[in-house]
Design a protein around this motif. Structure first.
Motif, PDB file in Angstrom:
ATOM      1  N   TRP A   1     -24.529  12.397 -27.747  1.00  0.00           N
ATOM      2  CA  TRP A   1     -24.216  13.137 -26.400  1.00  0.00           C
ATOM      3  C   TRP A   1     -23.716  12.674 -25.516  1.00  0.00           C
ATOM      4  CZ3 TRP A   1     -26.003  13.335 -21.538  1.00  0.00           C
ATOM      5  CH2 TRP A   1     -25.446  14.365 -20.683  1.00  0.00           C
ATOM      6  N   PHE A   2     -24.255  11.399 -25.353  1.00  0.00           N
ATOM      7  CA  PHE A   2     -23.901  10.590 -24.102  1.00  0.00           C
ATOM      8  C   PHE A   2     -22.628  10.064 -24.424  1.00  0.00           C
ATOM      9  CE2 PHE A   2     -23.809   6.354 -22.021  1.00  0.00           C
ATOM     10  CZ  PHE A   2     -24.157   6.742 -20.644  1.00  0.00           C
ATOM     11  N   ASP A   3     -22.313   9.641 -25.570  1.00  0.00           N
ATOM     12  CA  ASP A   3     -21.146   8.882 -25.881  1.00  0.00           C
ATOM     13  C   ASP A   3     -19.968   9.909 -25.805  1.00  0.00           C
ATOM     14  OD1 ASP A   3     -19.328   6.861 -26.884  1.00  0.00           O
ATOM     15  OD2 ASP A   3     -18.920   8.155 -28.574  1.00  0.00           O
ATOM     16  N   GLY A   4     -20.464  11.205 -26.101  1.00  0.00           N
ATOM     17  CA  GLY A   4     -19.333  12.328 -25.812  1.00  0.00           C
ATOM     18  C   GLY A   4     -19.128  12.536 -24.391  1.00  0.00           C
ATOM     19  N   VAL A   5     -19.969  12.359 -23.438  1.00  0.00           N
ATOM     20  CA  VAL A   5     -19.722  12.679 -22.039  1.00  0.00           C
ATOM     21  C   VAL A   5     -18.771  11.451 -21.732  1.00  0.00           C
ATOM     22  CG1 VAL A   5     -20.930  12.125 -19.845  1.00  0.00           C
ATOM     23  CG2 VAL A   5     -21.911  13.949 -21.466  1.00  0.00           C
ATOM     24  N   MET A   6     -19.182  10.211 -22.215  1.00  0.00           N
ATOM     25  CA  MET A   6     -18.116   9.027 -21.781  1.00  0.00           C
ATOM     26  C   MET A   6     -16.911   9.227 -22.166  1.00  0.00           C
ATOM     27  SD  MET A   6     -20.321   5.497 -22.166  1.00  0.00           S
ATOM     28  CE  MET A   6     -20.420   5.481 -23.986  1.00  0.00           C
ATOM     29  N   GLU A   7     -16.594   9.639 -23.270  1.00  0.00           N
ATOM     30  CA  GLU A   7     -15.316   9.864 -23.805  1.00  0.00           C
ATOM     31  C   GLU A   7     -14.605  11.018 -22.996  1.00  0.00           C
ATOM     32  OE1 GLU A   7     -13.446   8.311 -26.536  1.00  0.00           O
ATOM     33  OE2 GLU A   7     -14.865   6.876 -25.860  1.00  0.00           O
ATOM     34  N   LEU A   8     -15.262  12.254 -22.786  1.00  0.00           N
ATOM     35  CA  LEU A   8     -14.417  13.191 -22.045  1.00  0.00           C
ATOM     36  C   LEU A   8     -14.085  12.659 -20.670  1.00  0.00           C
ATOM     37  CD1 LEU A   8     -13.787  16.354 -22.013  1.00  0.00           C
ATOM     38  CD2 LEU A   8     -16.053  16.560 -20.963  1.00  0.00           C
ATOM     39  N   THR A   9     -14.840  11.908 -19.967  1.00  0.00           N
ATOM     40  CA  THR A   9     -14.847  11.706 -18.718  1.00  0.00           C
ATOM     41  C   THR A   9     -13.671  10.471 -18.498  1.00  0.00           C
ATOM     42  OG1 THR A   9     -17.160  11.624 -18.123  1.00  0.00           O
ATOM     43  CG2 THR A   9     -15.998  10.429 -16.487  1.00  0.00           C
ATOM     44  N   LYS A  10     -13.741   9.607 -19.621  1.00  0.00           N
ATOM     45  CA  LYS A  10     -12.628   8.576 -19.612  1.00  0.00           C
ATOM     46  C   LYS A  10     -11.386   9.055 -19.931  1.00  0.00           C
ATOM     47  CE  LYS A  10     -12.386   6.091 -23.289  1.00  0.00           C
ATOM     48  NZ  LYS A  10     -12.887   4.977 -24.399  1.00  0.00           N
ATOM     49  N   LYS A  11     -11.165   9.784 -20.700  1.00  0.00           N
ATOM     50  CA  LYS A  11      -9.726  10.480 -20.988  1.00  0.00           C
ATOM     51  C   LYS A  11      -9.306  11.439 -20.038  1.00  0.00           C
ATOM     52  CE  LYS A  11     -10.281  10.118 -26.052  1.00  0.00           C
ATOM     53  NZ  LYS A  11     -10.392  10.617 -27.565  1.00  0.00           N
ATOM     54  N   HIS A  12     -10.178  12.584 -19.677  1.00  0.00           N
ATOM     55  CA  HIS A  12      -9.887  13.517 -18.506  1.00  0.00           C
ATOM     56  C   HIS A  12     -10.408  13.573 -17.294  1.00  0.00           C
ATOM     57  CE1 HIS A  12      -7.683  15.024 -22.296  1.00  0.00           C
ATOM     58  NE2 HIS A  12      -8.915  15.072 -23.007  1.00  0.00           N
ATOM     59  N   LEU A  13     -11.661  13.092 -16.970  1.00  0.00           N
ATOM     60  CA  LEU A  13     -12.412  13.423 -15.874  1.00  0.00           C
ATOM     61  C   LEU A  13     -12.616  12.299 -14.850  1.00  0.00           C
ATOM     62  CD1 LEU A  13     -15.221  15.635 -17.358  1.00  0.00           C
ATOM     63  CD2 LEU A  13     -12.862  16.331 -16.297  1.00  0.00           C
TER      64      LEU A  13
END
Length: 776
Positions: A570-582
């Motif tokens: 879950w935490f890694d998914g948050v990082m990936e989303l933030t890094k790429k788009h947010l």
């Protein structure tokens, strides 16, 4: 202030180090007269490991030569005439030296500038940290000065010993042997003559033998005194080497490991190399002295303890030099710790003693192999592994190269690829992404013209081998846990099974800031949210979690309650989303993110209608949802909080978060009270048509009339947001307006692009799933 101006103010050892940077390869006069030009060039933009960058380096070389020639032409007068000739000569010299290898010029100048900046920074003590480091460096440098004095002292004593021994041998040959020859010749004389001369010769022989005995005892004292001084030097050498190899180098390796988790860069190796080179020089000088002392002993054997002492000294100095050579063979650039098969990767190994022991005179070849955790353990125990490997690496041999300008001896593996991997039997619930391997680099070094030969080996940080990108997430978890919690000197690759929550928070924060590339890390509130999620707790007190521990199984083996993914996933998914788009929105503070559904409701209910916040989805990996407050259409005067179905990377690849928020007209204020356009307008995509008559309202598209809301409970938590004004009929496509046609009646491409984008979204998402409060 220019670096060169400050560099000229250096004193003592720092000034000597700065001066030693220059020579035939790059004259100090060139640095002086072109200082402003040199410091103004973008040397760091040239990638020294990329041969295709050679054209940039060539352009810099040509510019340097032109500047030199220009400087030479402007010299006037008698003194200027000599300088003109000198600068012209340097221009020709540099062209001749670097014309065929311009990258070496860039390497040389980058090394010079970096070292000057370091020396200037050390000298200026710009901060408390620098001052502390300078004190530590000062202690190390003082120890080197003491070693230099001791080594010079033993060198002087050795020369005196050699002179005394040579005098002793001469006296022995001239006096003792001559008297003995005379005594022997007496046998040829008549008895009367022999009796007359023999007493005198015997008396002389006794006198000479007494003198020789005294001198032999004196020589023995000299030898013992020299050996004792060498013992003192070697003790200090061993202590200094321990400080450098077991403290400073181990700390550098630890920083390198933490850098794999997003920690600060480990820093350069120039200071460490300079210390290792000084160690090598001092060790080699003392070794040569001990060998000369042993030669003198063999030349004139005198009974006593000196033979055993010299053997011990020779054994000790060999151990010291062996430890230096084997410990300074390091991995400067680690291979990727998540290693995918059939994918090119790189690594760099380096010997920190540089060229001081002439290792480069017989360029060593380094071999890389992949080994399992068990094989790594056996290697450290010096057990025979029968040259086993756990896979096949292509392009795994490389010759070490010596760069004279920087003094570095290194091997760059640029095109390695893991062709296949041989896995071991897994234990219990261990998955393939928990299995650790390591890249073993090994070579053979000949020191001092083949006087000593060392087999050297070094292991990379643990690597996890994957065969598919879908395994990257879990492999990264294994690497993160290992990098964060490995202890120095551990048995490969043992890590604790559980750690304190604050320790894990530090690792997660470090990783998050690095991945998102943001100075805004995880706040205390964010970490409390993560603790609540990890431990299924409702406590809001940070102190309550300080003494709690988290196991590896809780981190990335067991699914979160009611979910099909782990805490890390879950935490890694948050990082990936933030890094790429947010990332920009996170940096602006527009995303609260780590807020659960109930907290969002409590926060929004006290705010005006249309207030919204952004939080990471609890139910979906790598999802972010919008929560907002509005009237309840089913109960007059009642307000409620709505949650939009989570957006993911797939959604943002079509339309950005800012544009989606712009499209949702019922969203008015970002929590707590900031107008949304004030926060997000700078990120809106500029309209492609002059008239926005082609724009469409998201809610009008998705909220089709439903005569029986109860018949479709997944449509929304309750019903369509009352903030939306519903027309009586909704068409998927708006009526075509005349403004979308040009003078010839054809479509205007610019004016129809927005429609195309909206249609694409409509087609890719089922209409009834656009909004939902059930899965956010």
């Amino acid at each position: 202030m220019a670096v060169w101006i400050q560099a000229q103010q250096l004193q003592g050892d720092a000034l000597h180090q700065m001066q030693s940077l220059y020579g035939h390869h790059f004259p100090i006069e060139v640095r002086h007269y072109l200082s402003q030009w040199i410091e103004g060039q973008l040397w760091d933009t040239v990638d020294l490991e990329n041969p295709q960058e050679e054209f940039k380096a060539k352009r810099l070389l040509d510019s340097l030569i032109q500047e030199l020639q220009k400087k030479a032409e402007h010299q006037m007068g008698e003194d200027g005439f000599l300088l003109k000739i000198k600068l012209g000569h340097y221009a020709s010299q540099l062209k001749s030296t670097y014309d065929r290898c311009p990258l070496e010029l860039v390497r040389c100048i980058k090394h010079i500038l970096y070292t000057e900046q370091r020396l200037v920074k050390e000298a200026s003590n710009v901060s408390t940290h620098t001052h502390t480091m300078s004190q530590k460096y000062q202690q190390i440098n003082q120890a080197f000065e003491e070693l230099r004095i001791l080594t010079q002292d033993t060198e002087n004593d050795l020369r005196k010993l050699q002179h005394s021994q040579e005098y002793f041998i001469i006296q022995y040959q001239e006096k003792s042997l001559r008297i003995q020859a005379q005594l022997t010749s007496l046998s040829t004389l008549p008895p009367a003559d022999r009796q007359l001369r023999e007493p005198s010769l015997l008396s002389k022989r006794a006198t000479v033998e007494a003198w020789l005995t005294r001198e032999a005892n004196t020589l023995q004292k000299y030898r013992l005194g020299l050996a004792e001084k060498h013992q003192k030097t070697l003790a200090l050498l061993r202590k200094q080497q321990t400080v450098i190899l077991d403290d400073e180098l181990i700390q550098w390796k630890r920083r390198q490991q933490l850098a794999g988790n997003g920690g600060p860069p480990e820093g350069g190796l120039d200071i460490l190399q300079s210390w290792c080179e000084k160690l090598a020089e001092t060790i080699w000088q003392n070794r040569q002295q001990i060998r000369r002392a042993e030669h003198l002993r063999q030349q004139l054997p005198i009974p006593g303890a000196i033979e055993e002492l010299l053997n011990d000294l020779n054994s000790t100095i060999t151990d010291i030099i062996s430890a230096l050579v084997t410990s300074t063979f390091i991995i400067e650039k680690q291979p990727p710790q998540v290693l995918k098969t059939q994918t090119k990767f790189a690594a760099t190994v380096r010997l920190l003693v540089g060229g001081k022991l002439n290792v480069h005179m017989n360029p060593p070849q380094v071999k890389a192999t992949i080994t399992s955790e068990q094989q790594a353990k056996a290697l450290l125990k010096n057990e025979n592994t029968r040259n086993d490997s756990s896979g096949e690496i292509l392009n795994n041999n490389c010759v070490m190269e010596y760069h004279q300008t920087t003094g570095t001896l290194s091997a760059h593996f640029r095109n390695m690829s893991l062709k296949r991997i041989k896995r071991s039997d897994r234990r219990g619930a261990e998955s393939v992404t928990e299995e650790k391997f390591t890249i073993l680099f090994e070579s053979q070094f000949s020191v001092g013209g083949n006087e000593l030969v060392f087999q050297v080996k070094t292991l990379s940080l643990p690597v996890v081998v994957i065969v598919h990108g879908s395994q990257d997430n879990n492999a990264t978890a294994t690497v993160l846990w290992d990098n964060a919690f490995a202890e120095p000197g551990r048995v490969p690759f043992v890590v604790p099974d559980k750690v304190l929550w604050p320790q894990l928070c530090e690792a997660l924060n470090m990783k998050y800031k690095a991945e998102v590339q943001s100075n805004r890390g995880l706040s205390e509130e964010n970490l409390v949210f993560l603790a609540q999620k990890a431990f299924s707790s409702s406590s809001n007190s940070p102190e309550e979690f300080h003494s709690m521990t988290m196991t590896w199984s809780q981190f990335n083996r067991e699914s979160l309650p009611g979910r099909n993914f782990t805490f890390w996933q879950w935490f890694d998914g948050v990082m990936e989303l933030t890094k790429k788009h947010l990332k920009p929105h996170w940096n602006d503070g527009a995303i609260l993110g780590f807020v659960n559904k109930q907290q969002a409701q409590d926060m929004l209910m006290s705010k005006p209608n249309g207030t919204f916040l952004l939080r990471f989805s609890d139910s979906e990996i790598g999802g972010i949802t919008i929560a907002w407050v509005a009237e309840n259409p089913n109960k007059a005067g009642e307000r409620m909080v709505w949650n939009l179905m989570p957006y993911t990377t797939k959604d943002f690849s079509i339309r950005s978060l800012a544009d989606r928020i712009s499209d949702l007209n019922h969203l008015l204020f970002l929590y707590p009270d900031r107008p949304k356009d004030e926060v997000f307008s700078k990120y809106y995509t500029p309209p492609l048509c002059k008239t926005r008559r082609c724009s469409m309202d998201y809610v009008s598209q998705f909220a089709t009339p439903n005569p029986d809301p109860a018949a479709n409970p997944t449509y929304m938590d309750h019903a369509a947001s009352p903030a939306v004004s519903h027309p009586q009929s909704y068409g998927m496509y708006q009526p075509m307006s005349d403004s979308m046609l040009d003078a010839d009646g054809d479509f205007d491409l610019d004016d129809t692009m927005d429609v195309a984008r909206h249609v694409e979204e409509l087609l890719r998402r089922p209409m009834e799933n656009q909004w939902s409060g059930q899965q956010s």
